[in-house]
Motif scaffolding. Structure first.
Motif, PDB file in Angstrom:
ATOM      1  N   TYR A  26       0.851  -1.182   0.000  1.00  0.00           N
ATOM      2  CA  TYR A  26       0.000   0.000   0.000  1.00  0.00           C
ATOM      3  C   TYR A  26       0.888   1.234   0.000  1.00  0.00           C
ATOM      4  N   ILE A  27       0.283   2.381  -0.281  1.00  0.00           N
ATOM      5  CA  ILE A  27       1.023   3.632  -0.193  1.00  0.00           C
ATOM      6  C   ILE A  27       0.255   4.612   0.679  1.00  0.00           C
ATOM      7  N   CYS A  28       0.991   5.578   1.182  1.00  0.00           N
ATOM      8  CA  CYS A  28       0.419   6.714   1.905  1.00  0.00           C
ATOM      9  C   CYS A  28       1.018   7.974   1.303  1.00  0.00           C
ATOM     10  N   ILE A  29       0.261   9.037   1.360  1.00  0.00           N
ATOM     11  CA  ILE A  29       0.749  10.334   0.909  1.00  0.00           C
ATOM     12  C   ILE A  29       1.164  11.110   2.143  1.00  0.00           C
ATOM     13  N   GLY A  30       2.312  11.714   2.093  1.00  0.00           N
ATOM     14  CA  GLY A  30       2.792  12.513   3.211  1.00  0.00           C
ATOM     15  C   GLY A  30       3.341  13.839   2.712  1.00  0.00           C
ATOM     16  N   PHE A  31       3.699  14.673   3.646  1.00  0.00           N
ATOM     17  CA  PHE A  31       4.287  15.971   3.323  1.00  0.00           C
ATOM     18  C   PHE A  31       5.499  16.198   4.216  1.00  0.00           C
ATOM     19  N   PHE A  32       6.494  16.864   3.653  1.00  0.00           N
ATOM     20  CA  PHE A  32       7.683  17.225   4.424  1.00  0.00           C
ATOM     21  C   PHE A  32       7.388  18.443   5.286  1.00  0.00           C
ATOM     22  N   GLY A  33       8.161  18.580   6.354  1.00  0.00           N
ATOM     23  CA  GLY A  33       8.088  19.780   7.169  1.00  0.00           C
ATOM     24  C   GLY A  33       8.836  20.912   6.492  1.00  0.00           C
ATOM     25  N   VAL A  34       8.568  22.129   6.930  1.00  0.00           N
ATOM     26  CA  VAL A  34       9.243  23.296   6.372  1.00  0.00           C
ATOM     27  C   VAL A  34      10.713  23.259   6.806  1.00  0.00           C
ATOM     28  N   ASN A  35      11.616  23.397   5.842  1.00  0.00           N
ATOM     29  CA  ASN A  35      13.061  23.379   6.079  1.00  0.00           C
ATOM     30  C   ASN A  35      13.474  22.147   6.880  1.00  0.00           C
ATOM     31  N   LYS A  69      -5.678  22.759   9.896  1.00  0.00           N
ATOM     32  CA  LYS A  69      -4.858  23.016  11.083  1.00  0.00           C
ATOM     33  C   LYS A  69      -3.906  24.181  10.860  1.00  0.00           C
ATOM     34  N   ASP A  70      -4.098  24.928   9.785  1.00  0.00           N
ATOM     35  CA  ASP A  70      -3.274  26.085   9.436  1.00  0.00           C
ATOM     36  C   ASP A  70      -1.806  25.688   9.220  1.00  0.00           C
ATOM     37  N   CYS A  71      -1.602  24.525   8.628  1.00  0.00           N
ATOM     38  CA  CYS A  71      -0.284  23.965   8.305  1.00  0.00           C
ATOM     39  C   CYS A  71       0.584  23.705   9.535  1.00  0.00           C
ATOM     40  N   ASN A  72       0.001  23.723  10.716  1.00  0.00           N
ATOM     41  CA  ASN A  72       0.711  23.360  11.942  1.00  0.00           C
ATOM     42  C   ASN A  72       0.149  22.041  12.429  1.00  0.00           C
ATOM     43  N   LEU A  73       0.903  20.985  12.221  1.00  0.00           N
ATOM     44  CA  LEU A  73       0.436  19.656  12.581  1.00  0.00           C
ATOM     45  C   LEU A  73       0.924  19.319  13.987  1.00  0.00           C
ATOM     46  N   PRO A  74      -0.006  19.117  14.924  1.00  0.00           N
ATOM     47  CA  PRO A  74       0.427  18.773  16.284  1.00  0.00           C
ATOM     48  C   PRO A  74       0.834  17.305  16.367  1.00  0.00           C
ATOM     49  N   THR A  75       2.005  17.058  16.885  1.00  0.00           N
ATOM     50  CA  THR A  75       2.454  15.697  17.146  1.00  0.00           C
ATOM     51  C   THR A  75       2.785  15.602  18.622  1.00  0.00           C
ATOM     52  N   TYR A  76       2.629  14.429  19.159  1.00  0.00           N
ATOM     53  CA  TYR A  76       2.861  14.229  20.581  1.00  0.00           C
ATOM     54  C   TYR A  76       4.131  13.429  20.782  1.00  0.00           C
ATOM     55  N   GLU A  77       4.858  13.825  21.781  1.00  0.00           N
ATOM     56  CA  GLU A  77       6.107  13.173  22.089  1.00  0.00           C
ATOM     57  C   GLU A  77       6.095  12.809  23.568  1.00  0.00           C
ATOM     58  N   VAL A  78       6.218  11.521  23.883  1.00  0.00           N
ATOM     59  CA  VAL A  78       6.243  11.083  25.269  1.00  0.00           C
ATOM     60  C   VAL A  78       7.682  11.187  25.747  1.00  0.00           C
ATOM     61  N   VAL A  96       4.182  19.007  20.275  1.00  0.00           N
ATOM     62  CA  VAL A  96       5.056  19.797  19.415  1.00  0.00           C
ATOM     63  C   VAL A  96       4.274  20.146  18.157  1.00  0.00           C
ATOM     64  N   ASN A  97       4.286  21.399  17.755  1.00  0.00           N
ATOM     65  CA  ASN A  97       3.646  21.810  16.508  1.00  0.00           C
ATOM     66  C   ASN A  97       4.697  21.904  15.416  1.00  0.00           C
ATOM     67  N   ASN A  98       4.441  21.197  14.345  1.00  0.00           N
ATOM     68  CA  ASN A  98       5.367  21.174  13.225  1.00  0.00           C
ATOM     69  C   ASN A  98       4.735  21.875  12.032  1.00  0.00           C
ATOM     70  N   LYS A  99       5.464  22.783  11.441  1.00  0.00           N
ATOM     71  CA  LYS A  99       4.996  23.506  10.259  1.00  0.00           C
ATOM     72  C   LYS A  99       5.200  22.596   9.047  1.00  0.00           C
ATOM     73  N   ILE A 100       4.129  22.405   8.275  1.00  0.00           N
ATOM     74  CA  ILE A 100       4.143  21.498   7.127  1.00  0.00           C
ATOM     75  C   ILE A 100       4.202  22.297   5.835  1.00  0.00           C
ATOM     76  N   ASP A 101       5.046  21.845   4.923  1.00  0.00           N
ATOM     77  CA  ASP A 101       5.172  22.462   3.608  1.00  0.00           C
ATOM     78  C   ASP A 101       4.310  21.677   2.620  1.00  0.00           C
ATOM     79  N   LEU A 102       3.195  22.247   2.201  1.00  0.00           N
ATOM     80  CA  LEU A 102       2.270  21.550   1.308  1.00  0.00           C
ATOM     81  C   LEU A 102       2.766  21.482  -0.130  1.00  0.00           C
TER      82      LEU A 102
END
Length: 121
Positions: A26-35, A69-78, A96-102
């Protein structure tokens, strides 16, 4: 059963195994973070490699979700803690909020591991 030279039989067998591996993946579509070289994806929107409409749906849904989410993807880090099966996890959880480059999409291929029956990437 194959007859003939051993190297020819090995080549045919390898082709058959690669074909089966491609059909099972299978495949998934993803996006890189900014810089960043980190990419973000979800397995909830996985689709078959040969399903063009599934790929388009996955891309549009994931992009729409990130835009909502205004290009800020929240990820959780334990950072520390332990796990109680029937209760909550008493530990520090850092969001942690990560800025995503669409403009930088990536395709992630998921392969089903036979021994674990889980998807690996």
């Amino acid at each position: 059963m194959l007859s003939g030279k051993e190297t020819e039989a090995e080549a045919i067998l390898k082709r058959l195994l690669r074909k089966q591996e491609k059909e099972d993946s299978y495949i998934c579509i993803g996006f890189f973070g900014v810089n960043s070289n980190q990419y973000y994806f979800t397995q909830a929107l996985k689709c078959s490699r040969n399903d063009m409409q599934g790929k388009l749906f996955s891309y549009k849904e994931w992009k729409h979700y990130i835009q909502s989410k205004d290009c800020n993807l929240p990820t959780y880090e334990v950072t520390s803690g332990y796990f109680i099966p029937n209760g909550k996890m008493p530990g520090k959880k850092e969001e942690v909020n990560n800025k995503i480059d669409l403009n930088r999409p990536v395709i992630i291929r998921l392969i089903r591991a036979e021994q674990d029956k889980v998807f690996q990437f």
